[in-house]
Scaffold this motif. Structure first.
Motif, PDB file in Angstrom:
ATOM      1  N   GLN A 123       0.827  -1.210   0.000  1.00 42.54           N
ATOM      2  CA  GLN A 123       0.000   0.000   0.000  1.00 42.54           C
ATOM      3  C   GLN A 123       0.859   1.258   0.000  1.00 42.54           C
ATOM      4  OE1 GLN A 123      -2.526  -0.671   3.426  1.00 42.54           O
ATOM      5  NE2 GLN A 123      -4.170  -1.566   2.172  1.00 42.54           N
ATOM      6  N   ALA A 124       1.933   1.251   0.791  1.00 42.11           N
ATOM      7  CA  ALA A 124       2.803   2.429   0.863  1.00 42.11           C
ATOM      8  C   ALA A 124       3.484   2.695  -0.471  1.00 42.11           C
ATOM      9  CB  ALA A 124       3.842   2.240   1.964  1.00 42.11           C
ATOM     10  N   ILE A 125       3.962   1.617  -1.133  1.00 38.31           N
ATOM     11  CA  ILE A 125       4.606   1.791  -2.443  1.00 38.31           C
ATOM     12  C   ILE A 125       3.612   2.329  -3.458  1.00 38.31           C
ATOM     13  CG2 ILE A 125       5.657   0.562  -4.385  1.00 38.31           C
ATOM     14  CD1 ILE A 125       6.952  -1.326  -2.322  1.00 38.31           C
ATOM     15  N   CYS A 126       2.430   1.744  -3.508  1.00 34.87           N
ATOM     16  CA  CYS A 126       1.418   2.174  -4.485  1.00 34.87           C
ATOM     17  C   CYS A 126       0.933   3.594  -4.222  1.00 34.87           C
ATOM     18  CB  CYS A 126       0.246   1.198  -4.479  1.00 34.87           C
ATOM     19  SG  CYS A 126       0.665  -0.438  -5.137  1.00 34.87           S
ATOM     20  N   ALA A 127       0.992   4.017  -2.948  1.00 31.73           N
ATOM     21  CA  ALA A 127       0.570   5.372  -2.585  1.00 31.73           C
ATOM     22  C   ALA A 127       1.694   6.394  -2.759  1.00 31.73           C
ATOM     23  CB  ALA A 127       0.075   5.393  -1.144  1.00 31.73           C
ATOM     24  N   GLY A 128       2.892   5.931  -3.068  1.00 30.59           N
ATOM     25  CA  GLY A 128       4.014   6.848  -3.235  1.00 30.59           C
ATOM     26  C   GLY A 128       4.610   7.330  -1.934  1.00 30.59           C
ATOM     27  N   ASP A 129       4.345   6.628  -0.842  1.00 33.87           N
ATOM     28  CA  ASP A 129       4.841   7.015   0.482  1.00 33.87           C
ATOM     29  C   ASP A 129       6.178   6.335   0.730  1.00 33.87           C
ATOM     30  OD1 ASP A 129       5.360   7.498   3.158  1.00 33.87           O
ATOM     31  OD2 ASP A 129       3.314   7.066   3.825  1.00 33.87           O
ATOM     32  N   ALA A 130       7.271   6.986   0.358  1.00 33.71           N
ATOM     33  CA  ALA A 130       8.599   6.384   0.411  1.00 33.71           C
ATOM     34  C   ALA A 130       9.040   6.067   1.837  1.00 33.71           C
ATOM     35  CB  ALA A 130       9.614   7.310  -0.256  1.00 33.71           C
ATOM     36  N   GLU A 131       8.781   6.977   2.770  1.00 34.65           N
ATOM     37  CA  GLU A 131       9.233   6.771   4.152  1.00 34.65           C
ATOM     38  C   GLU A 131       8.552   5.544   4.775  1.00 34.65           C
ATOM     39  OE1 GLU A 131       9.450   9.153   8.446  1.00 34.65           O
ATOM     40  OE2 GLU A 131       8.828  10.198   6.625  1.00 34.65           O
ATOM     41  N   THR A 132       7.245   5.455   4.614  1.00 41.16           N
ATOM     42  CA  THR A 132       6.517   4.311   5.159  1.00 41.16           C
ATOM     43  C   THR A 132       6.914   3.024   4.456  1.00 41.16           C
ATOM     44  OG1 THR A 132       4.633   5.690   5.767  1.00 41.16           O
ATOM     45  CG2 THR A 132       4.242   3.325   5.611  1.00 41.16           C
ATOM     46  N   ALA A 133       7.132   3.094   3.152  1.00 34.69           N
ATOM     47  CA  ALA A 133       7.548   1.906   2.398  1.00 34.69           C
ATOM     48  C   ALA A 133       8.867   1.362   2.929  1.00 34.69           C
ATOM     49  CB  ALA A 133       7.675   2.242   0.916  1.00 34.69           C
ATOM     50  N   ALA A 134       9.826   2.245   3.190  1.00 31.08           N
ATOM     51  CA  ALA A 134      11.116   1.813   3.733  1.00 31.08           C
ATOM     52  C   ALA A 134      10.946   1.198   5.114  1.00 31.08           C
ATOM     53  CB  ALA A 134      12.076   2.999   3.786  1.00 31.08           C
ATOM     54  N   GLN A 135      10.128   1.813   5.952  1.00 34.84           N
ATOM     55  CA  GLN A 135       9.880   1.285   7.298  1.00 34.84           C
ATOM     56  C   GLN A 135       9.232  -0.090   7.245  1.00 34.84           C
ATOM     57  OE1 GLN A 135       7.442   4.331   9.059  1.00 34.84           O
ATOM     58  NE2 GLN A 135       9.184   5.671   9.567  1.00 34.84           N
ATOM     59  N   GLN A 136       8.260  -0.250   6.373  1.00 33.82           N
ATOM     60  CA  GLN A 136       7.557  -1.524   6.257  1.00 33.82           C
ATOM     61  C   GLN A 136       8.467  -2.614   5.676  1.00 33.82           C
ATOM     62  OE1 GLN A 136       4.603  -2.475   7.412  1.00 33.82           O
ATOM     63  NE2 GLN A 136       4.387  -0.454   8.339  1.00 33.82           N
ATOM     64  N   ALA A 137       9.338  -2.242   4.768  1.00 27.49           N
ATOM     65  CA  ALA A 137      10.283  -3.210   4.205  1.00 27.49           C
ATOM     66  C   ALA A 137      11.211  -3.739   5.299  1.00 27.49           C
ATOM     67  CB  ALA A 137      11.090  -2.572   3.081  1.00 27.49           C
ATOM     68  N   ARG A 138      11.698  -2.832   6.146  1.00 28.98           N
ATOM     69  CA  ARG A 138      12.569  -3.268   7.258  1.00 28.98           C
ATOM     70  C   ARG A 138      11.806  -4.163   8.230  1.00 28.98           C
ATOM     71  NH1 ARG A 138      14.628   2.081   6.645  1.00 28.98           N
ATOM     72  NH2 ARG A 138      13.105   2.889   8.128  1.00 28.98           N
ATOM     73  N   ALA A 139      10.567  -3.788   8.540  1.00 25.03           N
ATOM     74  CA  ALA A 139       9.788  -4.533   9.524  1.00 25.03           C
ATOM     75  C   ALA A 139       9.392  -5.914   9.009  1.00 25.03           C
ATOM     76  CB  ALA A 139       8.530  -3.743   9.884  1.00 25.03           C
ATOM     77  N   ASN A 140       9.364  -6.076   7.689  1.00 28.15           N
ATOM     78  CA  ASN A 140       8.863  -7.317   7.091  1.00 28.15           C
ATOM     79  C   ASN A 140       9.895  -8.441   7.068  1.00 28.15           C
ATOM     80  OD1 ASN A 140       8.083  -9.018   4.384  1.00 28.15           O
ATOM     81  ND2 ASN A 140       6.287  -8.170   5.430  1.00 28.15           N
ATOM     82  N   ILE A 141      11.162  -8.117   7.296  1.00 28.79           N
ATOM     83  CA  ILE A 141      12.229  -9.112   7.203  1.00 28.79           C
ATOM     84  C   ILE A 141      12.515  -9.722   8.559  1.00 28.79           C
ATOM     85  CG2 ILE A 141      14.621  -9.510   6.522  1.00 28.79           C
ATOM     86  CD1 ILE A 141      14.350  -7.057   4.667  1.00 28.79           C
ATOM     87  N   THR A 142      12.474 -11.049   8.640  1.00 28.91           N
ATOM     88  CA  THR A 142      12.694 -11.756   9.904  1.00 28.91           C
ATOM     89  C   THR A 142      14.127 -11.533  10.384  1.00 28.91           C
ATOM     90  OG1 THR A 142      11.139 -13.460   9.241  1.00 28.91           O
ATOM     91  CG2 THR A 142      12.649 -13.996  11.037  1.00 28.91           C
ATOM     92  N   PRO A 143      14.306 -11.002  11.605  1.00 30.91           N
ATOM     93  CA  PRO A 143      15.667 -10.737  12.106  1.00 30.91           C
ATOM     94  C   PRO A 143      16.469 -12.022  12.270  1.00 30.91           C
ATOM     95  CG  PRO A 143      14.003  -9.611  13.421  1.00 30.91           C
ATOM     96  CD  PRO A 143      13.268 -10.579  12.550  1.00 30.91           C
ATOM     97  N   MET A 144      17.778 -11.886  12.081  1.00 29.94           N
ATOM     98  CA  MET A 144      18.702 -12.993  12.342  1.00 29.94           C
ATOM     99  C   MET A 144      19.747 -12.496  13.323  1.00 29.94           C
ATOM    100  SD  MET A 144      19.212 -14.599   8.534  1.00 29.94           S
ATOM    101  CE  MET A 144      17.816 -15.292   7.636  1.00 29.94           C
ATOM    102  N   THR A 145      19.940 -13.228  14.408  1.00 24.59           N
ATOM    103  CA  THR A 145      20.847 -12.806  15.461  1.00 24.59           C
ATOM    104  C   THR A 145      22.269 -13.202  15.135  1.00 24.59           C
ATOM    105  OG1 THR A 145      20.447 -14.839  16.677  1.00 24.59           O
ATOM    106  CG2 THR A 145      19.076 -12.951  17.218  1.00 24.59           C
ATOM    107  N   ARG A 146      23.204 -12.416  15.635  1.00 23.83           N
ATOM    108  CA  ARG A 146      24.622 -12.691  15.387  1.00 23.83           C
ATOM    109  C   ARG A 146      25.136 -13.688  16.420  1.00 23.83           C
ATOM    110  NH1 ARG A 146      29.120  -7.968  14.362  1.00 23.83           N
ATOM    111  NH2 ARG A 146      30.816  -9.319  13.675  1.00 23.83           N
ATOM    112  N   SER A 147      25.921 -14.649  15.937  1.00 28.99           N
ATOM    113  CA  SER A 147      26.467 -15.657  16.853  1.00 28.99           C
ATOM    114  C   SER A 147      27.451 -15.023  17.814  1.00 28.99           C
ATOM    115  CB  SER A 147      27.185 -16.744  16.034  1.00 28.99           C
ATOM    116  OG  SER A 147      27.847 -17.636  16.894  1.00 28.99           O
ATOM    117  N   ALA A 148      27.459 -15.530  19.039  1.00 24.81           N
ATOM    118  CA  ALA A 148      28.374 -15.000  20.042  1.00 24.81           C
ATOM    119  C   ALA A 148      29.788 -15.527  19.857  1.00 24.81           C
ATOM    120  CB  ALA A 148      27.882 -15.394  21.440  1.00 24.81           C
ATOM    121  N   ASP A 149      29.965 -16.554  19.029  1.00 27.66           N
ATOM    122  CA  ASP A 149      31.283 -17.140  18.799  1.00 27.66           C
ATOM    123  C   ASP A 149      32.172 -16.200  18.006  1.00 27.66           C
ATOM    124  OD1 ASP A 149      29.827 -20.435  18.300  1.00 27.66           O
ATOM    125  OD2 ASP A 149      30.429 -19.367  20.131  1.00 27.66           O
TER     126      ASP A 149
END
Length: 211
Positions: free
Chosen positions: A185-211
């Motif tokens: 919706q954000a991309i289609c509406a031309g809302d760049a800031e929200t689109a970037a925020q939603q793209a970041r939120a949509n990706i499952t985080p991966m934690t860094r190994s302590a090793d």
């Protein structure tokens, strides 16, 4: 497998890529030019060019004096791939929101509607849902209009797909389409800031190994 159509190199690339991404060829597995040439009934030079293409996609590495090998992925690699993916996808989403054509945005909206219907009507078809999930992200990258970003994204996307397939990582796909709705919706509406925020939120985080 016998390949008889045009673009033998491209077909060899597609064949090997698919077998890696679907887990038929394992992470770290050695790839022997002569054996692949015999299996595919292709020349060694064609196989070599195909393997070089897979190197550029981040799926294969060439080791001095030991030949070709499917990439190996550890926790540090995953952490790096995750952060690179976040950076590229968030920027691409913003660029797509600002600069993609109305036609491209309409195609994205139509694709997303198909994605939603698949999740509603065929929720048990996890393979196809997963494919449409990846396709949606790739479509957004293509919409940003940068060939360099598309090339870099392949080097992130394909190793992640291979890791998920070969380690049998399972993700809950029940809300797969709905989790992308705000992004589309954000991309289609031309809302760049929200689109970037939603793209970041949509990706499952991966934690860094302590090793």
């Amino acid at each position: 497998m016998k390949i008889t159509k045009e673009s033998l190199e491209s077909q060899a690339v597609r064949y090997l890529r698919t077998h890696i991404l679907e887990g038929h060829i394992k992470l770290g597995e050695k790839l022997v030019e002569s054996a692949l040439a015999k299996q595919l009934e292709l020349s060694r030079s064609t196989v070599r060019m195909a393997l070089n293409s897979l190197v550029n996609e981040g799926l294969v590495i060439q080791k001095p004096y030991s030949g070709w090998q499917v990439v190996e992925i550890n926790q540090q690699d995953l952490w790096e791939l995750y952060h690179l993916r976040v950076a590229l996808e968030s920027e691409a989403a913003a660029m797509a929101a600002k600069w993609a054509s109305c036609d491209d945005k309409a195609l994205l909206a139509d694709f997303f509607q198909e994605y939603q219907l698949l999740c509603l009507q065929h929720s048990g078809d996890t393979r196809r849902i997963s494919e449409m999930d990846w396709q949606l992200h790739q479509m957004i990258i293509e919409m940003c209009g940068s060939e360099r970003m598309q090339s870099q994204y392949k080097q992130i996307l394909y190793p992640l797909q291979a890791y998920i397939a070969l380690t049998h990582q399972d993700y809950d796909l029940s809300d797969s389409a709905s989790s992308h709705q705000a992004l589309v919706q954000a991309i289609c509406a031309g809302d760049a800031e929200t689109a970037a925020q939603q793209a970041r939120a949509n990706i499952t985080p991966m934690t860094r190994s302590a090793d």
